[in-house]
Design an enzyme around this catalytic site. Sequence first.
Site, short mmCIF file in Angstrom:
data_model
loop_
_atom_site.label_atom_id
_atom_site.label_comp_id
_atom_site.label_asym_id
_atom_site.label_seq_id
_atom_site.Cartn_x
_atom_site.Cartn_y
_atom_site.Cartn_z
N PRO A 162 1.53 11.17 -2.22
CA PRO A 162 0.34 11.26 -2.29
C PRO A 162 0.06 10.59 -0.72
O PRO A 162 0.02 9.34 0.12
CB PRO A 162 -0.30 10.58 -2.95
CG PRO A 162 0.92 9.70 -3.97
CD PRO A 162 1.27 10.60 -3.54
N CYS A 163 0.30 10.26 0.44
CA CYS A 163 0.54 10.38 1.70
C CYS A 163 -1.27 10.35 2.16
O CYS A 163 -1.02 9.62 3.25
CB CYS A 163 1.17 11.08 2.88
SG CYS A 163 0.59 12.81 3.34
#
Length: 283
Positions: free
Chosen positions: A249-250
Amino acid sequence: MNVQTPESGYHYNVMRRAIALIDQSGEGLSLDDLARQMDMSPAHFQRLFSRWTGVSPKRYQQYLTLGHAKALLHDRFTTLETAHNVGLSGSGRLHDLFLKWESMSPGEYARKGAGLTIYWGWFESPFGPTLVMGTDRGICGMAFGAETGEEEAMEDMLSRWPQAAFVEDPMRLRPWALSAFGAVSDRLKPTPIYLIGSPLQIKVWEALMHIPSGQVTTYSEIAQRVGSPQAVRAVGTAVGRNPVSWLIPCHRALRKSGGLGGYHWGLPVKRAMLAYEAAQADA
């Protein structure tokens, strides 16, 4: 091939229009005005977003405003040291989907995919057209084409492993894609991830996976976690090169100032993901 329902892409396009309208008009835009400008009745708009996000359009509108990132940083900041010690089991529903994650050795990475077969397919997701790539060991790539265009997203992913053999096979990837976006079935197995990157990139991506769903952290916090507190820019580059967006989850990494920072697949997608997760957490 749809990951959720045939309407998933339609939902994202509506949300994309809503973001643009809210940006133009500010938080004072009423529900009736917002629905009218999107050629919907308020009742239909209410049903659409309540079904997709689990919260009312008015609440969802708050998640889409430009100030939402600062609010998230204030209210839902994650200290990665604590998150790492707790472990992924306490990091929210999305992480429960992972069977495992493993990475290439540095030598394998240096060969740029030589000898590797990567399967690919396009799917519809809550965030528009999604390109999923995977080896026999797990998903190694996930890209979103709503903002960049599908052709550019495909070229981007192909360029990352130029020596690999690419084979279109969406049916092989479908169970993982379904699981990745939260489908529940006794026949679906959790989604494994296969990381292809440099040692620093893999350390950064591992840190990202410790950010709980619905929460955020900063680039500098990630740099601290991977033992490179002075290398915030290099860490930001590694975040931007994350090949498995959403699952790694950047989108949960923000600037220390509360700004959104960048997002490889377009800031509207990042904002949509953050809003979606915040709505799911509050539903």
